[in-house]
Design a protein around this motif. Structure first.
Motif, short mmCIF file in Angstrom:
data_model
loop_
_atom_site.label_atom_id
_atom_site.label_comp_id
_atom_site.label_asym_id
_atom_site.label_seq_id
_atom_site.Cartn_x
_atom_site.Cartn_y
_atom_site.Cartn_z
N CYS A 29 0.73 -1.25 0.02
CA CYS A 29 0.10 -0.04 -0.19
C CYS A 29 0.98 1.18 -0.18
O CYS A 29 0.41 2.11 -0.31
N ILE A 41 -1.28 -1.34 -4.37
CA ILE A 41 -2.73 -1.36 -3.71
C ILE A 41 -3.18 -0.25 -3.04
O ILE A 41 -2.19 0.38 -2.39
N TYR A 56 -9.49 -3.73 -0.45
CA TYR A 56 -8.08 -3.13 -1.11
C TYR A 56 -8.46 -3.15 -2.39
O TYR A 56 -9.12 -3.93 -3.16
N GLU A 57 -7.76 -1.68 -3.18
CA GLU A 57 -8.19 -1.76 -4.61
C GLU A 57 -6.88 -2.05 -5.29
O GLU A 57 -5.76 -1.32 -4.80
N LEU A 58 -6.84 -2.49 -6.33
CA LEU A 58 -5.67 -2.91 -7.06
C LEU A 58 -5.43 -1.49 -7.94
O LEU A 58 -5.99 -1.37 -8.77
N GLY A 62 -0.05 -1.88 -9.73
CA GLY A 62 -0.29 -3.31 -9.09
C GLY A 62 -0.99 -4.27 -10.32
O GLY A 62 -0.56 -5.38 -10.55
#
Length: 143
Positions: A29, A41, A56-58, A62
């Motif tokens: 992150c 992420i 969590y957002e890619l 990523g």
């Protein structure tokens, strides 16, 4: 941590059962521009998606890394290169086209004789390579 993560994410985020291996996700992150690292992420809060509200957002980087990893896996394993070799572009003519190969397990133990030997070969400019040899501890290769 070498544990198998086979439970819901919320179990690992709970402070009473927090797995140290799961906390490694924080490194993905954060970005560190001084070290040339980018965030892969982004942590988001959304109570409707998980008990603790953490998802969590890619990110773009990523996705790019995941694509490269997928391609590498599809290509399959490749033979490893040398673990250590002479760090010069040219070799003295007296050595001809001969390279000394050493098994990486040679000279093991607490005294680290392999590294001392490699340092000595490096000092004299002897062409050498360290890799896994299945037939002996040393071999000469004619190129």
């Amino acid at each position: 941590s070498n544990s198998i993560l086979n439970r819901d994410v919320s179990y690992y985020l709970d402070k009473d059962t927090l797995d140290p291996g799961f906390t490694q996700i924080k490194k993905l992150c954060s970005s560190n521009t001084n070290a040339g690292l980018v965030a892969y992420i982004k942590e988001r809060r959304n109570k409707s998606l998980s008990k603790h509200g953490i998802v969590y957002e890619l990110l773009h980087e990523g996705r790019h890394l995941a694509y490269k990893l997928r391609l590498a896996v599809q290509r399959g394993p490749h033979l490893p290169g040398p673990l250590r070799q002479l760090g010069r572009d040219t070799v003295d003519e007296e050595y001809g086209r001969v390279t000394m190969s050493m098994d990486f397990r040679e000279g093991g133990g607490g005294r680290k004789r392999l590294h001392k030997m490699c340092d000595l070969l490096e000092e004299y400019g002897v062409p050498y390579v360290v890799r896994e040899l299945k037939i002996s501890d040393y071999a000469d290769e004619f190129c």
